[in-house]
Design an enzyme around this catalytic site. Sequence first.
Site, short mmCIF file in Angstrom:
data_model
loop_
_atom_site.label_atom_id
_atom_site.label_comp_id
_atom_site.label_asym_id
_atom_site.label_seq_id
_atom_site.Cartn_x
_atom_site.Cartn_y
_atom_site.Cartn_z
N LYS A 64 0.84 -1.20 0.00
CA LYS A 64 0.00 0.00 0.00
C LYS A 64 0.88 1.25 0.00
O LYS A 64 0.62 2.20 -0.73
CB LYS A 64 -0.94 -0.01 1.21
CG LYS A 64 -2.09 -1.02 1.04
CD LYS A 64 -2.89 -1.27 2.31
CE LYS A 64 -3.93 -2.37 2.06
NZ LYS A 64 -4.70 -2.77 3.24
N GLN A 108 -4.73 -1.47 9.53
CA GLN A 108 -4.72 -2.81 8.92
C GLN A 108 -5.37 -3.83 9.85
O GLN A 108 -5.05 -3.89 11.04
CB GLN A 108 -3.27 -3.20 8.57
CG GLN A 108 -3.13 -4.50 7.79
CD GLN A 108 -3.73 -4.43 6.38
OE1 GLN A 108 -3.79 -3.38 5.76
NE2 GLN A 108 -4.19 -5.56 5.88
N ASP A 131 -11.24 3.14 4.15
CA ASP A 131 -11.61 1.72 4.10
C ASP A 131 -13.13 1.55 4.01
O ASP A 131 -13.61 0.45 3.73
CB ASP A 131 -11.14 1.02 5.38
CG ASP A 131 -9.90 0.18 5.15
OD1 ASP A 131 -9.74 -0.36 4.05
OD2 ASP A 131 -9.10 0.06 6.10
N1 GUN Z 1 -7.23 -6.65 5.99
C1 GUN Z 1 -7.59 -7.36 4.90
N2 GUN Z 1 -8.20 -6.55 3.98
C2 GUN Z 1 -8.20 -5.31 4.52
C3 GUN Z 1 -8.68 -4.06 4.04
O1 GUN Z 1 -9.24 -3.91 2.95
N3 GUN Z 1 -8.49 -3.01 4.91
C4 GUN Z 1 -7.91 -3.15 6.13
N4 GUN Z 1 -7.80 -2.06 6.89
N5 GUN Z 1 -7.47 -4.30 6.59
C5 GUN Z 1 -7.61 -5.38 5.78
#
Ligand code: GUN
Length: 310
Positions: A64, A108, A131
């Site tokens: 990311k 995350q 998100d």
């Molecule tokens: N863990 C797995 N997929 C995601 C996501 O799209 N966002 C976040 N914050 N954590 C994740």
Amino acid sequence: MATAEAPAAAGGAQIIDGKMTAELIRKEIAVEASAIKSKYGKSPGLAVVLVGSRGDSATYVRSKKKACADVGIESFGTELPEDVTEEELLKVVQEYNENDAVHGILVQLPLPKHINEQRILDAISLEKDVDGFHPFNIGSLAMRGRQPLYTSCTPKGCLELLKRYSVPISGKRAVVLGRSNIVGMPVAHLLQGEDATVTVVHSKTKDAREICAEADILIAAIGKAEMVKADWVKPGAAVIDVGTNPIPDESKKSGYRLVGDVAFKEVREKAGYITPVPGGVGPMTIAMLLQNCTEGAKRVLEKAASAPAS
Ligand code: GUN
């Protein structure tokens, strides 16, 4: 182009190329981020918070941050130990909420068990919830006639792929396999918002295979390696595979390889469209995150620029 009802052409389904599509979108975002910088003198900013030392989470977070750098989004990062307290994590979120250079905040998931995930997600400012996990954003997604400020990245990426490959959604029967807060639940709302007739199949569903086999659009997000076999799939269906499951593979240096929730080889012979793993939904998740962050930054900067000077 074939429609989702058409039987698979000889040689199997059309492969939905998420990697290529995500690259196109990232180029569009780079142009947008640069225009924002020229107009407002500020780049979009994304803060990513990682707690603990899960290898998969660390890999996602690295990807990311790199993706941000590639398109001109400034990234901010905080790494916290596994035993961080909820209060300490909340403080980090609060600081990013108050930081004007940060337009999006991503914590995350999953978080360590001792932390109340709900409390953390609720603390992220609505305007920075890239998100789309804040209950207000999810609530707006679920309600007719409302628009969330942000839509969750993986579900948004699934819909974007269906649209870019001209898969008809309105009036079609869609089945979502899995009901997680991150993928299954929001993608079901998104499909319903596009006028599909949606069924959610989960671990307690009876006759899961038969229900899936009626789907024009099948979204597999259950987290079980290659669970969806050819007899789960309607001929010509569009199959979107969200799974990323490690399975042992001695031919790989790492000792494993990633497979989806769909048995790709056999299902591609029957489906009309299919996403591969890797190279399907995964790259789209990051592209949608960058898009959300850029749109959020634009919204805030435009508003600030048009506000009367005090
Ligand atoms: N863990 C797995 N997929 C995601 C996501 O799209 N966002 C976040 N914050 N954590 C994740």
